[in-house]
Design an enzyme around this catalytic site. Structure first.
Site, PDB file in Angstrom:
ATOM      1  N   HIS A 128       0.918  -1.116   0.177  1.00 50.85           N
ATOM      2  CA  HIS A 128       0.056   0.016   0.109  1.00 50.85           C
ATOM      3  C   HIS A 128       0.727   1.306   0.032  1.00 50.85           C
ATOM      4  O   HIS A 128       0.331   2.268   0.412  1.00 50.85           O
ATOM      5  CB  HIS A 128      -1.046  -0.029   1.349  1.00 50.85           C
ATOM      6  N   CYS A 136       4.002  14.187  -6.431  1.00 56.15           N
ATOM      7  CA  CYS A 136       3.211  15.156  -7.086  1.00 56.15           C
ATOM      8  C   CYS A 136       2.553  14.681  -8.067  1.00 56.15           C
ATOM      9  O   CYS A 136       2.732  13.899  -9.008  1.00 56.15           O
ATOM     10  CB  CYS A 136       4.114  16.364  -7.653  1.00 56.15           C
TER      11      CYS A 136
END
Ligand code: NAD
Ligand code: ZN
Length: 259
Positions: A128, A136
Protein backbone atom coordinates in the site's frame (compact mmCIF):
# COMPACT_ATOMS: atom_id res chain seq x y z
CA UNK A 1 -6.57 -24.88 14.69
CA UNK A 2 -5.80 -23.75 18.27
CA UNK A 3 -6.62 -20.34 19.65
CA UNK A 4 -4.37 -19.65 22.58
CA UNK A 5 -4.67 -16.98 25.26
CA UNK A 6 -1.76 -15.23 26.96
CA UNK A 7 -0.67 -16.55 30.33
CA UNK A 8 -1.72 -20.20 29.94
CA UNK A 9 0.27 -23.40 29.53
CA UNK A 10 -1.47 -23.78 26.17
CA UNK A 11 -0.02 -20.39 25.25
CA UNK A 12 3.50 -21.62 25.99
CA UNK A 13 2.81 -24.78 23.95
CA UNK A 14 1.63 -22.83 20.95
CA UNK A 15 4.59 -20.45 21.15
CA UNK A 16 6.86 -23.46 21.09
CA UNK A 17 5.05 -25.08 18.15
CA UNK A 18 5.11 -21.84 16.18
CA UNK A 19 8.78 -21.32 17.06
CA UNK A 20 9.62 -24.78 15.77
CA UNK A 21 7.75 -24.15 12.50
CA UNK A 22 9.76 -20.94 12.09
CA UNK A 23 13.03 -22.72 12.93
CA UNK A 24 12.33 -25.27 10.18
CA UNK A 25 11.50 -22.60 7.58
CA UNK A 26 14.11 -21.59 4.99
CA UNK A 27 11.97 -19.24 2.93
CA UNK A 28 9.19 -18.14 5.21
CA UNK A 29 7.25 -14.97 4.52
CA UNK A 30 5.82 -12.60 7.10
CA UNK A 31 2.63 -10.79 6.16
CA UNK A 32 2.00 -7.81 8.40
CA UNK A 33 -0.77 -5.31 9.05
CA UNK A 34 -1.49 -2.31 11.20
CA UNK A 35 -1.45 -4.37 14.42
CA UNK A 36 2.33 -4.84 14.29
CA UNK A 37 2.75 -1.06 14.54
CA UNK A 38 0.17 -0.47 17.28
CA UNK A 39 2.88 -0.74 19.94
CA UNK A 40 4.88 1.90 18.02
CA UNK A 41 2.00 4.31 18.67
CA UNK A 42 0.29 4.09 15.27
CA UNK A 43 -3.46 3.57 15.42
CA UNK A 44 -4.94 0.58 13.56
CA UNK A 45 -7.98 1.02 11.32
CA UNK A 46 -10.02 -1.88 12.63
CA UNK A 47 -10.28 -3.70 15.93
CA UNK A 48 -10.37 -2.23 19.41
CA UNK A 49 -9.33 1.45 19.35
CA UNK A 50 -9.24 1.45 15.54
CA UNK A 51 -9.50 4.69 13.54
CA UNK A 52 -12.65 3.59 11.69
CA UNK A 53 -14.53 3.44 14.99
CA UNK A 54 -14.43 7.24 15.10
CA UNK A 55 -13.47 8.49 11.60
CA UNK A 56 -15.31 7.92 8.31
CA UNK A 57 -13.15 5.78 5.94
CA UNK A 58 -14.16 8.13 3.09
CA UNK A 59 -11.35 10.43 4.31
CA UNK A 60 -8.89 7.84 2.92
CA UNK A 61 -10.51 7.75 -0.54
CA UNK A 62 -8.95 9.26 -3.65
CA UNK A 63 -12.27 10.95 -4.55
CA UNK A 64 -12.33 12.82 -1.26
CA UNK A 65 -8.63 13.73 -1.57
CA UNK A 66 -9.11 15.19 -5.06
CA UNK A 67 -12.25 17.07 -4.06
CA UNK A 68 -10.72 18.67 -0.96
CA UNK A 69 -6.91 18.41 -0.63
CA UNK A 70 -6.81 21.07 2.11
CA UNK A 71 -9.44 19.15 4.08
CA UNK A 72 -7.47 15.95 3.63
CA UNK A 73 -4.14 17.47 4.74
CA UNK A 74 -5.78 19.22 7.70
CA UNK A 75 -7.19 15.87 8.84
CA UNK A 76 -3.95 14.01 8.14
CA UNK A 77 -1.65 16.50 9.86
CA UNK A 78 -1.65 15.00 13.34
CA UNK A 79 -1.63 11.38 12.15
CA UNK A 80 1.18 12.19 9.70
CA UNK A 81 3.24 13.69 12.51
CA UNK A 82 2.78 10.56 14.61
CA UNK A 83 3.73 8.34 11.67
CA UNK A 84 6.95 10.28 11.06
CA UNK A 85 7.89 10.15 14.75
CA UNK A 86 7.19 6.41 15.15
CA UNK A 87 10.04 3.97 15.70
CA UNK A 88 10.14 0.20 15.03
CA UNK A 89 9.18 -1.98 18.01
CA UNK A 90 10.39 -5.42 19.14
CA UNK A 91 8.10 -7.16 16.61
CA UNK A 92 9.55 -5.34 13.59
CA UNK A 93 13.03 -6.06 14.94
CA UNK A 94 12.30 -9.76 15.49
CA UNK A 95 11.17 -10.15 11.85
CA UNK A 96 14.35 -8.45 10.59
CA UNK A 97 16.39 -10.83 12.75
CA UNK A 98 14.50 -13.90 11.47
CA UNK A 99 15.39 -12.79 7.94
CA UNK A 100 19.09 -12.44 8.91
CA UNK A 101 18.96 -15.90 10.53
CA UNK A 102 17.76 -17.37 7.21
CA UNK A 103 14.23 -18.36 8.26
CA UNK A 104 12.36 -15.61 6.41
CA UNK A 105 12.78 -14.71 2.74
CA UNK A 106 11.14 -11.36 3.37
CA UNK A 107 8.21 -9.32 4.63
CA UNK A 108 5.04 -8.38 2.75
CA UNK A 109 3.29 -5.51 4.50
CA UNK A 110 0.02 -3.64 4.17
CA UNK A 111 1.50 -0.91 6.35
CA UNK A 112 2.56 2.46 5.03
CA UNK A 113 4.62 3.51 8.08
CA UNK A 114 8.06 2.42 6.79
CA UNK A 115 8.90 0.74 10.13
CA UNK A 116 10.04 -2.59 8.63
CA UNK A 117 12.66 -0.76 6.60
CA UNK A 118 13.82 1.18 9.66
CA UNK A 119 14.06 -2.11 11.58
CA UNK A 120 16.43 -3.50 8.95
CA UNK A 121 14.24 -5.83 6.89
CA UNK A 122 16.06 -6.26 3.58
CA UNK A 123 13.44 -7.79 1.28
CA UNK A 124 10.32 -5.74 1.81
CA UNK A 125 7.18 -5.58 -0.30
CA UNK A 126 4.97 -2.60 0.53
CA UNK A 127 1.53 -3.33 -0.93
CA UNK A 128 0.00 0.00 0.00
CA UNK A 129 2.96 2.33 -0.53
CA UNK A 130 4.93 4.38 1.99
CA UNK A 131 3.56 7.37 3.86
CA UNK A 132 7.00 8.81 4.64
CA UNK A 133 7.12 10.07 1.04
CA UNK A 134 4.79 12.36 -0.91
CA UNK A 135 4.34 12.41 -4.69
CA UNK A 136 3.21 15.21 -6.99
CA UNK A 137 0.10 14.21 -8.94
CA UNK A 138 1.02 16.71 -11.66
CA UNK A 139 4.75 16.19 -12.36
CA UNK A 140 5.46 12.86 -10.63
CA UNK A 141 8.26 14.21 -8.43
CA UNK A 142 8.54 12.83 -4.92
CA UNK A 143 9.92 14.32 -1.72
CA UNK A 144 10.14 13.31 1.94
CA UNK A 145 6.92 13.78 3.92
CA UNK A 146 8.89 15.40 6.75
CA UNK A 147 9.56 18.57 4.72
CA UNK A 148 5.90 18.84 3.71
CA UNK A 149 4.78 18.23 7.29
CA UNK A 150 7.01 21.08 8.47
CA UNK A 151 5.38 23.60 6.13
CA UNK A 152 1.71 22.58 6.61
CA UNK A 153 1.21 25.46 9.07
CA UNK A 154 1.86 28.06 6.38
CA UNK A 155 0.95 26.13 3.21
CA UNK A 156 -2.43 24.40 3.07
CA UNK A 157 -2.75 22.34 0.95
CA UNK A 158 0.99 21.78 0.41
CA UNK A 159 2.32 22.41 -3.12
CA UNK A 160 5.08 20.72 -5.14
CA UNK A 161 8.40 22.57 -5.21
CA UNK A 162 9.66 20.74 -8.31
CA UNK A 163 6.96 21.98 -10.70
CA UNK A 164 5.89 25.00 -8.70
CA UNK A 165 2.38 24.28 -7.50
CA UNK A 166 1.42 20.66 -8.28
CA UNK A 167 -0.85 18.71 -5.91
CA UNK A 168 1.04 16.65 -3.32
CA UNK A 169 -0.33 13.36 -2.04
CA UNK A 170 1.21 10.82 0.37
CA UNK A 171 2.75 7.94 -1.64
CA UNK A 172 0.15 5.52 -0.31
CA UNK A 173 -2.68 3.62 -1.98
CA UNK A 174 -5.97 5.35 -1.17
CA UNK A 175 -9.37 3.64 -1.34
CA UNK A 176 -10.35 3.72 -5.01
CA UNK A 177 -6.74 3.54 -6.28
CA UNK A 178 -4.90 0.65 -7.94
CA UNK A 179 -2.35 -1.28 -5.96
CA UNK A 180 1.24 -1.13 -7.30
CA UNK A 181 1.40 -3.93 -9.91
CA UNK A 182 5.02 -4.91 -9.29
CA UNK A 183 4.60 -5.12 -5.53
CA UNK A 184 1.46 -7.24 -5.87
CA UNK A 185 3.24 -9.64 -8.24
CA UNK A 186 6.25 -9.91 -5.95
CA UNK A 187 4.01 -10.58 -2.92
CA UNK A 188 2.18 -13.44 -4.65
CA UNK A 189 5.46 -14.85 -6.01
CA UNK A 190 6.92 -14.89 -2.49
CA UNK A 191 3.73 -16.47 -1.10
CA UNK A 192 3.65 -19.19 -3.75
CA UNK A 193 7.28 -20.14 -3.07
CA UNK A 194 7.30 -19.87 0.72
CA UNK A 195 7.57 -22.75 3.18
CA UNK A 196 5.86 -20.83 6.02
CA UNK A 197 3.41 -17.93 6.20
CA UNK A 198 3.56 -15.84 9.38
CA UNK A 199 0.73 -13.30 9.67
CA UNK A 200 1.24 -10.56 12.26
CA UNK A 201 -1.29 -7.88 13.25
CA UNK A 202 -3.74 -8.01 10.37
CA UNK A 203 -7.51 -8.27 10.50
CA UNK A 204 -7.20 -10.12 7.13
CA UNK A 205 -10.27 -8.43 5.70
CA UNK A 206 -8.66 -5.94 3.26
CA UNK A 207 -8.61 -7.39 -0.26
CA UNK A 208 -6.73 -8.23 -2.39
CA UNK A 209 -3.93 -7.98 0.18
CA UNK A 210 -5.49 -10.67 2.40
CA UNK A 211 -5.29 -13.11 -0.50
CA UNK A 212 -1.48 -13.22 -0.09
CA UNK A 213 -1.55 -15.53 2.97
CA UNK A 214 -4.27 -17.57 1.28
CA UNK A 215 -1.97 -18.12 -1.73
CA UNK A 216 0.67 -19.53 0.62
CA UNK A 217 -1.80 -21.91 2.25
CA UNK A 218 -2.99 -23.07 -1.17
CA UNK A 219 0.64 -23.76 -2.09
CA UNK A 220 0.94 -25.98 1.00
CA UNK A 221 2.75 -23.72 3.47
CA UNK A 222 1.78 -23.89 7.16
CA UNK A 223 0.12 -20.71 8.48
CA UNK A 224 0.84 -19.02 11.82
CA UNK A 225 -1.39 -16.11 12.88
CA UNK A 226 -0.36 -13.68 15.61
CA UNK A 227 -3.16 -11.16 16.18
CA UNK A 228 -4.92 -9.48 19.08
CA UNK A 229 -8.36 -10.55 17.80
CA UNK A 230 -9.75 -13.45 15.75
CA UNK A 231 -9.45 -13.32 11.95
CA UNK A 232 -11.46 -15.01 9.17
CA UNK A 233 -8.44 -17.28 8.43
CA UNK A 234 -7.98 -18.69 11.93
CA UNK A 235 -9.54 -22.00 10.84
CA UNK A 236 -6.82 -22.43 8.20
CA UNK A 237 -3.94 -21.87 10.58
CA UNK A 238 -1.59 -24.46 12.09
CA UNK A 239 -1.21 -22.17 15.13
CA UNK A 240 -3.15 -19.05 16.17
CA UNK A 241 -1.60 -16.93 18.93
CA UNK A 242 -3.88 -14.29 20.43
CA UNK A 243 -1.52 -11.67 21.79
CA UNK A 244 0.49 -8.52 21.25
CA UNK A 245 2.98 -8.59 18.40
CA UNK A 246 5.67 -6.85 20.48
CA UNK A 247 5.45 -9.56 23.13
CA UNK A 248 4.90 -12.65 20.98
CA UNK A 249 7.42 -12.05 18.16
CA UNK A 250 10.54 -11.72 20.36
CA UNK A 251 9.54 -15.02 22.03
CA UNK A 252 9.10 -16.73 18.66
CA UNK A 253 12.48 -15.41 17.52
CA UNK A 254 14.15 -16.65 20.69
CA UNK A 255 12.66 -20.14 20.32
CA UNK A 256 13.47 -20.34 16.60
CA UNK A 257 17.05 -19.13 17.15
CA UNK A 258 17.62 -21.71 19.90
CA UNK A 259 16.07 -24.66 18.04
P1 NAD B 1 -6.52 -3.48 10.54
O1 NAD B 1 -6.54 -2.14 11.20
O2 NAD B 1 -7.68 -3.88 9.70
O3 NAD B 1 -6.37 -4.64 11.64
C1 NAD B 1 -5.36 -4.59 12.61
C2 NAD B 1 -5.46 -5.86 13.44
O4 NAD B 1 -4.38 -5.83 14.37
C3 NAD B 1 -6.75 -6.01 14.25
O5 NAD B 1 -7.32 -7.27 13.97
C4 NAD B 1 -6.29 -5.90 15.71
O6 NAD B 1 -6.98 -6.78 16.55
C5 NAD B 1 -4.84 -6.30 15.62
N1 NAD B 1 -3.97 -5.69 16.63
C6 NAD B 1 -4.07 -4.49 17.25
N2 NAD B 1 -3.04 -4.28 18.06
C7 NAD B 1 -2.26 -5.39 17.98
C8 NAD B 1 -1.03 -5.75 18.60
N3 NAD B 1 -0.38 -4.95 19.46
N4 NAD B 1 -0.49 -6.97 18.27
C9 NAD B 1 -1.12 -7.81 17.40
N5 NAD B 1 -2.29 -7.48 16.80
C10 NAD B 1 -2.85 -6.29 17.07
O7 NAD B 1 -5.17 -3.55 9.78
P2 NAD B 1 -4.78 -4.26 8.41
O8 NAD B 1 -5.21 -5.68 8.43
O9 NAD B 1 -3.37 -3.90 8.23
O10 NAD B 1 -5.65 -3.54 7.27
C11 NAD B 1 -5.86 -2.18 7.32
C12 NAD B 1 -5.33 -1.31 6.22
O11 NAD B 1 -4.96 -0.15 6.93
C13 NAD B 1 -4.09 -1.74 5.53
O12 NAD B 1 -4.37 -1.68 4.20
C14 NAD B 1 -3.01 -0.67 5.86
O13 NAD B 1 -2.51 -0.12 4.67
C15 NAD B 1 -3.74 0.41 6.56
N6 NAD B 1 -3.14 0.91 7.80
C16 NAD B 1 -1.78 1.02 7.95
C17 NAD B 1 -1.24 1.49 9.14
C18 NAD B 1 0.25 1.57 9.28
O14 NAD B 1 0.94 1.77 8.30
N7 NAD B 1 0.77 1.37 10.50
C19 NAD B 1 -2.08 1.86 10.20
C20 NAD B 1 -3.47 1.75 10.02
C21 NAD B 1 -3.97 1.27 8.81
ZN1 ZN C 1 5.14 18.64 -9.22
Amino acid sequence: MRVIQLGTTAYADSLFRAGELIAAARQGVAFTGAGISAESGIQTYRGQGGLWNTVDPKFASIDYFLSDPAGYWTNAKERGGRLLAARPNLAHEALAELERLGHLAGVVTQNVDGLHELAGTRRLVELHGNGRTVVCLDCGASEPRAGVQARLDREMPPRCRACGGGRLKPAVVFFGEQMPVRAVREAFDLAAACDLMLVVGSSLVVYPAAEVPLAAVEAGAPLIIVNAEPTPYDELAAVVIAGKAGEVLPELKRIAAAA
